[in-house]
Design a protein around this motif. Structure first.
Motif, PDB file in Angstrom:
ATOM      1  N   ASP A   1      13.634 -10.894   1.071  1.00 17.31           N
ATOM      2  CA  ASP A   1      13.579 -10.442   2.233  1.00 17.31           C
ATOM      3  C   ASP A   1      11.833 -10.198   2.644  1.00 17.31           C
ATOM      4  O   ASP A   1      11.544 -10.574   3.945  1.00 17.31           O
ATOM      5  N   LEU A   2      11.114  -9.966   1.594  1.00 19.44           N
ATOM      6  CA  LEU A   2       9.409  -9.738   1.772  1.00 19.44           C
ATOM      7  C   LEU A   2       8.973 -11.151   1.786  1.00 19.44           C
ATOM      8  O   LEU A   2       7.950 -11.348   2.844  1.00 19.44           O
ATOM      9  N   ILE A   3       9.447 -12.186   0.983  1.00 19.00           N
ATOM     10  CA  ILE A   3       8.956 -13.499   1.132  1.00 19.00           C
ATOM     11  C   ILE A   3       9.236 -14.013   2.620  1.00 19.00           C
ATOM     12  O   ILE A   3       8.184 -14.490   3.157  1.00 19.00           O
ATOM     13  N   ASP A   4      10.329 -13.752   3.110  1.00 16.34           N
ATOM     14  CA  ASP A   4      10.625 -14.064   4.418  1.00 16.34           C
ATOM     15  C   ASP A   4       9.764 -13.422   5.542  1.00 16.34           C
ATOM     16  O   ASP A   4       9.354 -13.991   6.545  1.00 16.34           O
ATOM     17  N   PHE A   5       9.511 -12.294   5.246  1.00 18.17           N
ATOM     18  CA  PHE A   5       8.568 -11.445   6.267  1.00 18.17           C
ATOM     19  C   PHE A   5       7.146 -12.088   6.437  1.00 18.17           C
ATOM     20  O   PHE A   5       6.612 -12.328   7.327  1.00 18.17           O
ATOM     21  N   ILE A   6       6.620 -12.333   4.977  1.00 23.18           N
ATOM     22  CA  ILE A   6       5.375 -12.922   5.184  1.00 23.18           C
ATOM     23  C   ILE A   6       5.296 -14.270   5.571  1.00 23.18           C
ATOM     24  O   ILE A   6       4.311 -14.655   6.615  1.00 23.18           O
TER      25      ILE A   6
ATOM     26  N   LYS B   1      10.384   0.676  -0.367  1.00 17.64           N
ATOM     27  CA  LYS B   1      10.576   1.667  -1.442  1.00 17.64           C
ATOM     28  C   LYS B   1       9.560   2.006  -2.400  1.00 17.64           C
ATOM     29  O   LYS B   1       9.172   2.992  -2.221  1.00 17.64           O
ATOM     30  N   ASP B   2       8.887   1.090  -2.788  1.00 21.15           N
ATOM     31  CA  ASP B   2       7.653   1.183  -3.754  1.00 21.15           C
ATOM     32  C   ASP B   2       6.919   0.003  -4.048  1.00 21.15           C
ATOM     33  O   ASP B   2       7.654  -1.104  -3.508  1.00 21.15           O
ATOM     34  N   PHE B   3       6.283  -0.265  -4.830  1.00 23.90           N
ATOM     35  CA  PHE B   3       5.451  -1.024  -5.244  1.00 23.90           C
ATOM     36  C   PHE B   3       6.516  -2.263  -6.153  1.00 23.90           C
ATOM     37  O   PHE B   3       7.439  -1.717  -6.985  1.00 23.90           O
TER      38      PHE B   3
ATOM     39  N   ARG C   1       0.746  -1.327  -0.067  1.00 25.03           N
ATOM     40  CA  ARG C   1       0.038   0.147   0.199  1.00 25.03           C
ATOM     41  C   ARG C   1       0.957   1.251   0.027  1.00 25.03           C
ATOM     42  O   ARG C   1       1.703   1.319   0.682  1.00 25.03           O
ATOM     43  N   LYS C   2       0.654   2.184  -0.851  1.00 17.80           N
ATOM     44  CA  LYS C   2       1.385   3.245  -1.036  1.00 17.80           C
ATOM     45  C   LYS C   2       0.332   4.361  -0.604  1.00 17.80           C
ATOM     46  O   LYS C   2      -0.884   4.670  -0.969  1.00 17.80           O
ATOM     47  N   TYR C   3       0.969   5.431   0.271  1.00 20.48           N
ATOM     48  CA  TYR C   3       0.216   6.461   0.909  1.00 20.48           C
ATOM     49  C   TYR C   3       0.609   7.874  -0.110  1.00 20.48           C
ATOM     50  O   TYR C   3       2.024   8.200   0.010  1.00 20.48           O
ATOM     51  N   MET C   4      -0.201   8.089  -1.194  1.00 20.73           N
ATOM     52  CA  MET C   4       0.471   9.069  -2.333  1.00 20.73           C
ATOM     53  C   MET C   4       0.725  10.285  -1.910  1.00 20.73           C
ATOM     54  O   MET C   4       1.872  10.776  -2.421  1.00 20.73           O
TER      55      MET C   4
ATOM     56  N   ILE D   1       4.675   7.228   0.887  1.00 23.78           N
ATOM     57  CA  ILE D   1       5.416   6.071   1.781  1.00 23.78           C
ATOM     58  C   ILE D   1       4.828   4.868   1.343  1.00 23.78           C
ATOM     59  O   ILE D   1       3.509   4.859   1.133  1.00 23.78           O
ATOM     60  N   CYS D   2       5.439   3.843   1.472  1.00 18.36           N
ATOM     61  CA  CYS D   2       4.805   2.717   1.007  1.00 18.36           C
ATOM     62  C   CYS D   2       5.299   1.390   2.016  1.00 18.36           C
ATOM     63  O   CYS D   2       6.284   1.593   2.482  1.00 18.36           O
ATOM     64  N   PHE D   3       4.257   0.361   2.168  1.00 20.10           N
ATOM     65  CA  PHE D   3       4.523  -0.704   2.923  1.00 20.10           C
ATOM     66  C   PHE D   3       3.982  -1.968   2.537  1.00 20.10           C
ATOM     67  O   PHE D   3       3.130  -1.977   1.618  1.00 20.10           O
TER      68      PHE D   3
END
Length: 249
Positions: free
Chosen positions: A131-136, A122-124, A93-96, A100-102
């Protein structure tokens, strides 16, 4: 009508993003209401002295863009459709306005509680890095092969109760798309009250009830999926789609 909404919202006292930290409510109870934009204006006029409104760079009507992920067989969607009480959503999700993107993981348990975990990115990214796969994996306690499934964009007004631990999000101008398929909902408003536990004394809940508007569970993700993927099973959501179409007619 968008201008009328802005005028009403401009009458509220502002709150900054940093001040919002005290009411993040990452573990909470969410209660949704589905209304027409005209009803939103009426409700807001009754609670202008009870809430502060999030303001970023002078903007109070903020744009959110999201990219949802699911498995090839759409496990997250089907878990929701089939009434599974423990379910998960994964999105970027990006807060335009603040740029900021999470990556966010929303998990609902059998008691109706929602837990949100997130990590700033950083962005979509349409291909999840390791690293995001590990977080999930660390949050879902299982390895899931995920891919981008649907884009979602909407405008949001965020209100914070001046006297109670309560946040309120008001989503309007919903758009969904994936590849060449798109769907827009004009006039539809989704109001979501976020509290530690549901409190009927909330000013906005009382105002909605006075207008005969009761809580109505609805997932933006699932409604979007039924429009973008016409062959998907959606029996459980037929009544919700009829209700939405009546509101937006």
């Amino acid at each position: 009508m968008k201008q009328q909404i802005k005028q009403v919202v401009n009458n509220l006292d502002p709150i900054s993003l940093s001040e919002m930290d005290g009411v993040s409510l990452m573990k909470r109870t969410d209660t949704k209401f589905v209304i027409h934009q005209k009803q939103l204006i009426e409700v807001l006029k009754t609670v202008t002295d009870k809430y502060r409104v999030l303001e970023i760079n002078g903007n109070r009507l903020l744009t959110y863009s999201s990219l949802y992920f699911d498995t090839e067989d759409k496990k997250f969607y089907h878990d929701h459709h089939n009434g599974k009480v423990n379910r998960t959503k994964v999105r970027m999700r990006k807060y335009m306005e603040s740029n900021i993107c999470f990556l966010e993981i929303k998990q609902k348990d059998g008691k109706g509680k929602t837990t949100k975990s997130r990590i700033q990115i950083k962005d979509f990214e349409t291909k999840l890095p390791q690293d995001l796969i590990d977080f999930i994996d660390s949050k879902t306690i299982e390895k899931i092969d995920l891919k981008p499934i649907i884009w979602n964009k909407f405008d949001r007004i965020t209100l914070v109760n001046k006297h109670a631990m309560e946040r309120l999000t008001i989503d309007l101008n919903l758009e969904f798309k994936m590849n060449s398929s798109t769907k827009e909902y004009h006039n539809l408003v989704i109001v979501e009250v976020k509290q530690e536990r549901f409190d009927r004394t909330s000013p906005v809940v009382k105002s909605l009830k006075e207008k005969g508007i009761n809580p109505y569970s609805m997932s933006k993700y699932c409604i979007g999926m039924t429009n973008i993927y016409p062959d998907i099973k959606y029996n459980r959501f037929k009544k919700k789609l009829i209700k939405i179409n009546k509101i937006t007619a």
